[in-house]
Design a protein around this motif. Sequence first.
Motif, PDB file in Angstrom:
ATOM      1  N   ALA A 155       2.488  24.782 -29.573  1.00 30.88           N
ATOM      2  CA  ALA A 155       3.321  23.590 -29.688  1.00 30.88           C
ATOM      3  C   ALA A 155       4.648  23.938 -30.332  1.00 30.88           C
ATOM      4  CB  ALA A 155       2.622  22.528 -30.522  1.00 30.88           C
ATOM      5  N   ASN A 156       5.687  23.404 -29.712  1.00 25.83           N
ATOM      6  CA  ASN A 156       7.022  23.568 -30.203  1.00 25.83           C
ATOM      7  C   ASN A 156       7.296  22.484 -31.220  1.00 25.83           C
ATOM      8  OD1 ASN A 156       9.638  24.565 -29.886  1.00 25.83           O
ATOM      9  ND2 ASN A 156       9.167  24.852 -27.710  1.00 25.83           N
ATOM     10  N   ILE A 157       6.785  22.595 -32.411  1.00 24.27           N
ATOM     11  CA  ILE A 157       7.071  21.527 -33.373  1.00 24.27           C
ATOM     12  C   ILE A 157       7.700  22.040 -34.638  1.00 24.27           C
ATOM     13  CG2 ILE A 157       5.802  19.434 -32.821  1.00 24.27           C
ATOM     14  CD1 ILE A 157       3.367  20.581 -33.853  1.00 24.27           C
ATOM     15  N   LEU A 204       4.152  43.028 -30.515  1.00 21.64           N
ATOM     16  CA  LEU A 204       4.129  41.680 -31.112  1.00 21.64           C
ATOM     17  C   LEU A 204       4.284  41.822 -32.614  1.00 21.64           C
ATOM     18  CD1 LEU A 204       3.456  38.553 -31.136  1.00 21.64           C
ATOM     19  CD2 LEU A 204       1.071  39.236 -31.413  1.00 21.64           C
ATOM     20  N   VAL A 205       5.339  41.213 -33.145  1.00 23.41           N
ATOM     21  CA  VAL A 205       5.540  41.299 -34.588  1.00 23.41           C
ATOM     22  C   VAL A 205       4.859  40.107 -35.242  1.00 23.41           C
ATOM     23  CG1 VAL A 205       7.217  41.444 -36.455  1.00 23.41           C
ATOM     24  CG2 VAL A 205       7.753  42.432 -34.221  1.00 23.41           C
ATOM     25  N   MET A 206       3.850  40.396 -36.019  1.00 24.56           N
ATOM     26  CA  MET A 206       3.113  39.341 -36.701  1.00 24.56           C
ATOM     27  C   MET A 206       2.447  39.956 -37.913  1.00 24.56           C
ATOM     28  SD  MET A 206       0.455  36.782 -34.916  1.00 24.56           S
ATOM     29  CE  MET A 206       0.161  35.197 -35.620  1.00 24.56           C
ATOM     30  N   THR A 255      14.224  34.539 -31.221  1.00 25.23           N
ATOM     31  CA  THR A 255      13.907  35.941 -30.973  1.00 25.23           C
ATOM     32  C   THR A 255      13.964  36.231 -29.471  1.00 25.23           C
ATOM     33  OG1 THR A 255      12.544  36.030 -32.951  1.00 25.23           O
ATOM     34  CG2 THR A 255      12.144  37.723 -31.308  1.00 25.23           C
ATOM     35  N   ARG A 256      13.571  35.249 -28.677  1.00 25.55           N
ATOM     36  CA  ARG A 256      13.659  35.437 -27.220  1.00 25.55           C
ATOM     37  C   ARG A 256      15.092  35.774 -26.810  1.00 25.55           C
ATOM     38  NH1 ARG A 256      11.873  30.651 -25.253  1.00 25.55           N
ATOM     39  NH2 ARG A 256       9.863  31.373 -24.493  1.00 25.55           N
ATOM     40  N   THR A 257      16.050  35.033 -27.384  1.00 26.59           N
ATOM     41  CA  THR A 257      17.456  35.281 -27.044  1.00 26.59           C
ATOM     42  C   THR A 257      17.923  36.638 -27.577  1.00 26.59           C
ATOM     43  OG1 THR A 257      17.909  32.908 -26.998  1.00 26.59           O
ATOM     44  CG2 THR A 257      19.804  34.360 -27.249  1.00 26.59           C
ATOM     45  N   ALA A 280      11.231  27.284 -30.706  1.00 29.22           N
ATOM     46  CA  ALA A 280      11.268  27.939 -29.398  1.00 29.22           C
ATOM     47  C   ALA A 280      11.459  29.447 -29.529  1.00 29.22           C
ATOM     48  CB  ALA A 280      12.400  27.339 -28.569  1.00 29.22           C
ATOM     49  N   GLY A 281      10.804  30.183 -28.670  1.00 31.03           N
ATOM     50  CA  GLY A 281      11.032  31.626 -28.569  1.00 31.03           C
ATOM     51  C   GLY A 281      10.677  32.446 -29.780  1.00 31.03           C
ATOM     52  N   CYS A 282       9.676  32.005 -30.551  1.00 30.92           N
ATOM     53  CA  CYS A 282       9.321  32.782 -31.740  1.00 30.92           C
ATOM     54  C   CYS A 282       8.023  33.557 -31.551  1.00 30.92           C
ATOM     55  CB  CYS A 282       9.221  31.864 -32.956  1.00 30.92           C
ATOM     56  SG  CYS A 282       7.795  30.776 -32.885  1.00 30.92           S
ATOM     57  N   GLY A 283       7.482  33.553 -30.341  1.00 29.11           N
ATOM     58  CA  GLY A 283       6.306  34.370 -30.068  1.00 29.11           C
ATOM     59  C   GLY A 283       4.985  33.630 -30.013  1.00 29.11           C
ATOM     60  N   LYS A 284       5.018  32.317 -29.897  1.00 30.91           N
ATOM     61  CA  LYS A 284       3.760  31.549 -29.877  1.00 30.91           C
ATOM     62  C   LYS A 284       2.902  31.908 -28.657  1.00 30.91           C
ATOM     63  CE  LYS A 284       5.918  27.598 -29.798  1.00 30.91           C
ATOM     64  NZ  LYS A 284       7.316  28.034 -29.943  1.00 30.91           N
ATOM     65  N   THR A 285       3.528  31.859 -27.488  1.00 28.32           N
ATOM     66  CA  THR A 285       2.777  32.168 -26.269  1.00 28.32           C
ATOM     67  C   THR A 285       2.314  33.620 -26.281  1.00 28.32           C
ATOM     68  OG1 THR A 285       4.011  30.501 -25.044  1.00 28.32           O
ATOM     69  CG2 THR A 285       2.907  32.188 -23.747  1.00 28.32           C
ATOM     70  N   MET A 286       3.202  34.494 -26.717  1.00 30.05           N
ATOM     71  CA  MET A 286       2.871  35.916 -26.761  1.00 30.05           C
ATOM     72  C   MET A 286       1.676  36.169 -27.692  1.00 30.05           C
ATOM     73  SD  MET A 286       5.574  38.886 -27.683  1.00 30.05           S
ATOM     74  CE  MET A 286       5.256  40.585 -27.279  1.00 30.05           C
ATOM     75  N   ALA A 287       1.694  35.549 -28.865  1.00 33.05           N
ATOM     76  CA  ALA A 287       0.599  35.741 -29.817  1.00 33.05           C
ATOM     77  C   ALA A 287      -0.696  35.155 -29.262  1.00 33.05           C
ATOM     78  CB  ALA A 287       0.949  35.086 -31.153  1.00 33.05           C
TER      79      ALA A 287
HETATM   80  N1  LIG Z   1       7.074  37.648 -33.042  1.00 36.88           N
HETATM   81  C1  LIG Z   1       7.494  38.261 -31.925  1.00 36.88           C
HETATM   82  N2  LIG Z   1       7.151  39.536 -31.687  1.00 36.88           N
HETATM   83  C2  LIG Z   1       7.560  40.144 -30.581  1.00 36.88           C
HETATM   84  N3  LIG Z   1       8.321  39.598 -29.628  1.00 36.88           N
HETATM   85  C3  LIG Z   1       8.700  38.324 -29.806  1.00 36.88           C
HETATM   86  C4  LIG Z   1       8.302  37.587 -30.947  1.00 36.88           C
HETATM   87  N4  LIG Z   1       8.818  36.354 -30.861  1.00 36.88           N
HETATM   88  C5  LIG Z   1       9.510  36.304 -29.702  1.00 36.88           C
HETATM   89  N5  LIG Z   1       9.439  37.490 -29.060  1.00 36.88           N
HETATM   90  C6  LIG Z   1      10.116  37.796 -27.782  1.00 36.88           C
HETATM   91  O1  LIG Z   1      10.559  36.562 -27.246  1.00 36.88           O
HETATM   92  C7  LIG Z   1       9.947  36.282 -25.999  1.00 36.88           C
HETATM   93  C8  LIG Z   1       9.493  34.853 -25.974  1.00 36.88           C
HETATM   94  O2  LIG Z   1       8.349  34.666 -26.792  1.00 36.88           O
HETATM   95  P1  LIG Z   1       7.276  33.523 -26.490  1.00 36.88           P
HETATM   96  O3  LIG Z   1       7.300  33.174 -25.055  1.00 36.88           O
HETATM   97  O4  LIG Z   1       5.978  33.939 -27.051  1.00 36.88           O
HETATM   98  O5  LIG Z   1       7.899  32.334 -27.336  1.00 36.88           O
HETATM   99  P2  LIG Z   1       7.334  30.868 -27.596  1.00 36.88           P
HETATM  100  O6  LIG Z   1       7.262  30.721 -29.061  1.00 36.88           O
HETATM  101  O7  LIG Z   1       6.106  30.658 -26.807  1.00 36.88           O
HETATM  102  O8  LIG Z   1       8.525  29.993 -27.048  1.00 36.88           O
HETATM  103  P3  LIG Z   1       8.527  28.511 -26.397  1.00 36.88           P
HETATM  104  O9  LIG Z   1       8.472  27.569 -27.541  1.00 36.88           O
HETATM  105  O10 LIG Z   1       9.847  28.445 -25.703  1.00 36.88           O
HETATM  106  O11 LIG Z   1       7.360  28.419 -25.486  1.00 36.88           O
HETATM  107  C9  LIG Z   1       8.797  37.258 -25.889  1.00 36.88           C
HETATM  108  O12 LIG Z   1       8.601  37.643 -24.554  1.00 36.88           O
HETATM  109  C10 LIG Z   1       9.247  38.427 -26.740  1.00 36.88           C
HETATM  110  O13 LIG Z   1      10.062  39.290 -25.993  1.00 36.88           O
END
Ligand SMILES: Nc1ncnc2c1ncn2[C@@H]1O[C@H](COP(=O)(O)OP(=O)(O)OP(=O)(O)O)[C@@H](O)[C@H]1O
Length: 388
Positions: free
Chosen positions: A241-243, A101-103, A317-319, A127-134
């Motif tokens: 939240a996706n805002i 996780l890059v943070m 980042t997801r893409t 979207a896809g910037c790591g919110k759920t992951m973090a």
């Molecule tokens: N900061 C990050 N560090 C590491 N991996 C990341 C990061 N951001 C995105 N990813 C990659 O992108 C994927 C999607 O991240 P995540 O599900 O946390 O996004 P999200 O912000 O929750 O998106 P959404 O708004 O669609 O719910 C992760 O599984 C990971 O592979």
Amino acid sequence: MNKIVVKIEKSGNRFNAWDVDGKKWTSEIGTATRKNAFNAGMALERREGKGGRIYWWKVPMSEFETTSVPEFDMSSVDVPTDHAEVLNFIHNSYTLKPKGLVMKELKWKYLIRSAVRGKNLLMTGPAGCGKTMAAKSLVNSLDRPDFYFNLGATQDPRSSLIGNTHFDKKKGTYFSESLFVKAIRTPNAVILLDELSRAHPDAWNILMTVLDSGQRYLRLDEADGAETVKVADGVTFIATANIGNEYTSTRVMDKALMDRFTIVEMDVLNDEEEHGLLTYMFPHVDSELLKAVAEISHLTRTESKSDAGKISSGISTRTSVEMAGLMFDGFGLDEAAEVTVYPQYSDDGGVDSERTFIKQLVQKYISDGSSDDLFNEDEIEESNNVGA
Ligand SMILES: Nc1ncnc2c1ncn2[C@@H]1O[C@H](COP(=O)(O)OP(=O)(O)OP(=O)(O)O)[C@@H](O)[C@H]1O
Ligand SMILES: [Mg+2]
């Protein structure tokens, strides 16, 4: 480096490793190793083998005690012991962040601190910037009972957040409470409310009193005087939240609801950070190719932010991770872009369309198979300044 010896403590079904300074090492030591040491009543010492490989070696428990050095000198600093522990936990917490996780350290520590202090947290970002992951990583680091709810997928907020009334011939009408009710009744629970911004407005209404620090209860029924469930002590909510992005499908969240949270904005990775992430995830893929992916993504982000930008959104980042995964499986940059990136951009407007712009951008990286000299220094400089 000083000698590090940890003692294993059992908490629930976990075996946690702590050193004398109260720093947690659990995530660096395999589960079996920890369990084994615990059962043997022994401590573990961190050692470095050939080639810098780190391993943990069982040592007598007395070794643990001899490494004891007080971190804070209590006689001179007027800090209550429990506060010192909290400080230690927060400031050593970066080791708990998963490597994948890059943070930034400050952001991560701020997350940990807010959770430790019982704040409701809302992670925002595109979207896809790591919110759920973090959010999930944070929950894992806390070692408290945890519950996950995806509010974006909930069709019927009332039954998922409150429960259902059933009828049974023998029992008559009875109420079965939801998992969410169980969660808020659990002291010290960490409750993840994923995709709160996509939830049904009914869900927001139900959560209003639950999240308000002055109320902290859930009403089981609209009726006046209906039964309420109190949120147990120490319960923390972490929402995503996706805002602040281009997705119109996301309903605009109510200001009053937002006010109930401490907001943590997720940073979108820059090209270097993203290249680092992709290299960490796919060490066997040609680094130049990964660099191209990171640069393309970064350029789309800066382009979408600029006033005269030709595209409305950047590649997430997801893409990028998906593209790198395709390359790991032998697909070319062009092929990866064709299946993952192009469909995200409209081809309305033919040669002036967003898709044409993206295709041309990707093409520049494909023509000579490398990213060298595609953008001169000035252009990169310019794109870095846009929207900064
Ligand atoms: N900061 C990050 N560090 C590491 N991996 C990341 C990061 N951001 C995105 N990813 C990659 O992108 C994927 C999607 O991240 P995540 O599900 O946390 O996004 P999200 O912000 O929750 O998106 P959404 O708004 O669609 O719910 C992760 O599984 C990971 O592979
Ligand atoms: Mg998410």
